[in-house]
Structure formats: C-alpha cells, structure tokens
Design a protein around this motif. Structure first.
Motif, PDB file in Angstrom:
ATOM      1  N   ILE A 180       0.165   1.429   3.642  1.00  0.00           N
ATOM      2  CA  ILE A 180       0.758   2.135   2.729  1.00  0.00           C
ATOM      3  C   ILE A 180       2.024   2.758   2.813  1.00  0.00           C
ATOM      4  CG2 ILE A 180       0.685   1.705   0.177  1.00  0.00           C
ATOM      5  CD1 ILE A 180      -2.471   0.048  -0.050  1.00  0.00           C
ATOM      6  N   ALA A 181       1.395   3.979   3.466  1.00  0.00           N
ATOM      7  CA  ALA A 181       2.169   4.685   3.394  1.00  0.00           C
ATOM      8  C   ALA A 181       3.512   5.173   4.114  1.00  0.00           C
ATOM      9  CB  ALA A 181       1.511   6.470   3.978  1.00  0.00           C
ATOM     10  N   PHE A 182       3.172   4.190   5.488  1.00  0.00           N
ATOM     11  CA  PHE A 182       4.310   3.967   6.237  1.00  0.00           C
ATOM     12  C   PHE A 182       5.650   2.950   5.240  1.00  0.00           C
ATOM     13  CE2 PHE A 182       5.755   1.571   9.592  1.00  0.00           C
ATOM     14  CZ  PHE A 182       6.919   2.659  10.449  1.00  0.00           C
ATOM     15  N   SER A 183       4.615   2.262   5.476  1.00  0.00           N
ATOM     16  CA  SER A 183       5.434   1.089   3.685  1.00  0.00           C
ATOM     17  C   SER A 183       6.621   2.022   3.440  1.00  0.00           C
ATOM     18  CB  SER A 183       4.809  -0.167   3.304  1.00  0.00           C
ATOM     19  OG  SER A 183       3.633  -0.583   4.359  1.00  0.00           O
ATOM     20  N   LEU A 184       6.323   2.824   2.033  1.00  0.00           N
ATOM     21  CA  LEU A 184       6.627   3.353   1.723  1.00  0.00           C
ATOM     22  C   LEU A 184       7.494   4.328   1.886  1.00  0.00           C
ATOM     23  CD1 LEU A 184       4.126   4.721  -1.399  1.00  0.00           C
ATOM     24  CD2 LEU A 184       5.976   3.025  -1.348  1.00  0.00           C
ATOM     25  N   GLU A 185       7.233   4.864   3.149  1.00  0.00           N
ATOM     26  CA  GLU A 185       8.061   5.932   3.486  1.00  0.00           C
ATOM     27  C   GLU A 185       9.762   5.105   3.818  1.00  0.00           C
ATOM     28  OE1 GLU A 185       8.445   8.565   7.704  1.00  0.00           O
ATOM     29  OE2 GLU A 185       6.352   8.441   6.702  1.00  0.00           O
ATOM     30  N   LYS A 186       9.536   4.215   4.495  1.00  0.00           N
ATOM     31  CA  LYS A 186      10.314   2.990   5.599  1.00  0.00           C
ATOM     32  C   LYS A 186      11.217   2.654   4.059  1.00  0.00           C
ATOM     33  CE  LYS A 186      10.644  -0.567   8.555  1.00  0.00           C
ATOM     34  NZ  LYS A 186       9.469  -1.749   8.585  1.00  0.00           N
ATOM     35  N   ALA A 193     -13.181  -2.540  -5.925  1.00  0.00           N
ATOM     36  CA  ALA A 193     -13.331  -3.675  -5.366  1.00  0.00           C
ATOM     37  C   ALA A 193     -11.557  -3.487  -4.747  1.00  0.00           C
ATOM     38  CB  ALA A 193     -12.751  -5.092  -6.475  1.00  0.00           C
ATOM     39  N   ILE A 194     -10.527  -2.819  -5.086  1.00  0.00           N
ATOM     40  CA  ILE A 194      -9.471  -2.216  -4.476  1.00  0.00           C
ATOM     41  C   ILE A 194      -9.545  -1.670  -2.888  1.00  0.00           C
ATOM     42  CG2 ILE A 194      -7.641  -0.995  -4.715  1.00  0.00           C
ATOM     43  CD1 ILE A 194      -7.235  -1.374  -7.535  1.00  0.00           C
ATOM     44  N   GLY A 195     -10.669  -0.364  -3.395  1.00  0.00           N
ATOM     45  CA  GLY A 195     -11.512  -0.203  -1.529  1.00  0.00           C
ATOM     46  C   GLY A 195     -11.951  -0.850  -0.734  1.00  0.00           C
ATOM     47  N   ILE A 196     -12.240  -1.910  -1.077  1.00  0.00           N
ATOM     48  CA  ILE A 196     -13.640  -2.575  -0.749  1.00  0.00           C
ATOM     49  C   ILE A 196     -12.389  -3.600   0.963  1.00  0.00           C
ATOM     50  CG2 ILE A 196     -15.247  -5.006  -0.291  1.00  0.00           C
ATOM     51  CD1 ILE A 196     -16.481  -2.920  -2.197  1.00  0.00           C
ATOM     52  N   ALA A 197     -11.534  -4.090  -0.905  1.00  0.00           N
ATOM     53  CA  ALA A 197     -10.221  -5.034  -0.291  1.00  0.00           C
ATOM     54  C   ALA A 197      -9.406  -4.649   0.871  1.00  0.00           C
ATOM     55  CB  ALA A 197      -9.600  -5.458  -1.155  1.00  0.00           C
ATOM     56  N   LEU A 198      -9.067  -3.241   0.786  1.00  0.00           N
ATOM     57  CA  LEU A 198      -8.590  -2.621   1.644  1.00  0.00           C
ATOM     58  C   LEU A 198      -9.406  -2.272   2.768  1.00  0.00           C
ATOM     59  CD1 LEU A 198      -5.992   0.163  -0.343  1.00  0.00           C
ATOM     60  CD2 LEU A 198      -5.269  -1.755   0.828  1.00  0.00           C
ATOM     61  N   GLY A 199     -10.892  -1.705   2.606  1.00  0.00           N
ATOM     62  CA  GLY A 199     -11.191  -1.779   4.013  1.00  0.00           C
ATOM     63  C   GLY A 199     -11.506  -3.243   4.866  1.00  0.00           C
ATOM     64  N   ALA A 200     -11.409  -4.479   3.996  1.00  0.00           N
ATOM     65  CA  ALA A 200     -12.094  -5.499   4.883  1.00  0.00           C
ATOM     66  C   ALA A 200     -10.555  -6.088   5.806  1.00  0.00           C
ATOM     67  CB  ALA A 200     -12.647  -6.361   4.147  1.00  0.00           C
ATOM     68  N   ILE A 201      -9.452  -5.361   4.793  1.00  0.00           N
ATOM     69  CA  ILE A 201      -7.270  -5.711   5.459  1.00  0.00           C
ATOM     70  C   ILE A 201      -7.989  -5.154   7.178  1.00  0.00           C
ATOM     71  CG2 ILE A 201      -5.374  -5.346   5.257  1.00  0.00           C
ATOM     72  CD1 ILE A 201      -5.610  -6.338   2.110  1.00  0.00           C
ATOM     73  N   ASN A 202      -7.910  -3.476   6.727  1.00  0.00           N
ATOM     74  CA  ASN A 202      -8.156  -3.117   7.581  1.00  0.00           C
ATOM     75  C   ASN A 202      -8.887  -3.200   8.803  1.00  0.00           C
ATOM     76  OD1 ASN A 202      -7.261  -0.274   8.872  1.00  0.00           O
ATOM     77  ND2 ASN A 202      -9.377   0.560   8.620  1.00  0.00           N
ATOM     78  N   MET A 203     -10.775  -3.847   8.468  1.00  0.00           N
ATOM     79  CA  MET A 203     -11.721  -4.114   9.452  1.00  0.00           C
ATOM     80  C   MET A 203     -10.209  -5.696   9.692  1.00  0.00           C
ATOM     81  SD  MET A 203     -14.953  -3.376   8.056  1.00  0.00           S
ATOM     82  CE  MET A 203     -15.637  -4.607   9.174  1.00  0.00           C
ATOM     83  N   ILE A 204     -10.290  -6.517   9.475  1.00  0.00           N
ATOM     84  CA  ILE A 204      -9.519  -7.438  10.231  1.00  0.00           C
ATOM     85  C   ILE A 204      -8.504  -7.393  11.013  1.00  0.00           C
ATOM     86  CG2 ILE A 204      -7.886  -9.713  10.002  1.00  0.00           C
ATOM     87  CD1 ILE A 204     -10.261  -9.532   7.000  1.00  0.00           C
ATOM     88  N   ARG A 205      -7.229  -6.661   9.804  1.00  0.00           N
ATOM     89  CA  ARG A 205      -5.956  -6.331  11.545  1.00  0.00           C
ATOM     90  C   ARG A 205      -6.027  -4.723  11.392  1.00  0.00           C
ATOM     91  NH1 ARG A 205      -0.965 -10.381   9.822  1.00  0.00           N
ATOM     92  NH2 ARG A 205      -0.553  -8.616  11.922  1.00  0.00           N
TER      93      ARG A 205
END
Length: 62
Positions: A53-59, A35-47
């Motif tokens: 997440i890696a960029f946000s953590l690094e920042k 479910a987490i993988g599908i949700a992240l894929g849907a978010i990536n398709m929408i925006r």
C-alpha cells in the motif's frame, strides 16, 4: 505470521474485554480493525509479491 497475529489478537481481546464491552463503538472498532488486519494478512499470504500500500501511495503522489 498469521498465527502470531491471531494469538496476539485473542490475547488483547481477553485483556481488554472490559474496555471493549463498555462502549459499543470500542467493540465495533476492534472488530473492524481486526478484520482489516486479517484480510491484509490473507492477501499477503496468497500473493506475496504484489506492491504494498505504501509503494502504491508513493507512486500515486509522485
């Protein structure tokens, strides 16, 4: 890419169904991570241009 992920998800479920059904924890973890993988894929398709997440953590850690 979502179709490939969905296909691989179904194939891995069919291959590992004995292991997944042997313990309730394994099945819950499989469903949760799927479910987490599908949700992240849907978010990536929408925006597609939101920061990863890696960029946000690094920042955050700088």
């Amino acid at each position: 890419m979502m179709y490939v992920f969905g296909g691989l998800l179904i194939a891995s479920f069919i291959k590992q169904k004995d292991v997944l059904f042997s313990k309730k924890r394994n099945l819950i973890l499989f469903v949760l991570l799927s479910a987490i993988g599908i949700a992240l894929g849907a978010i990536n398709m929408i925006r597609p241009y939101i920061p990863s997440i890696a960029f946000s953590l690094e920042k955050y850690f700088k």
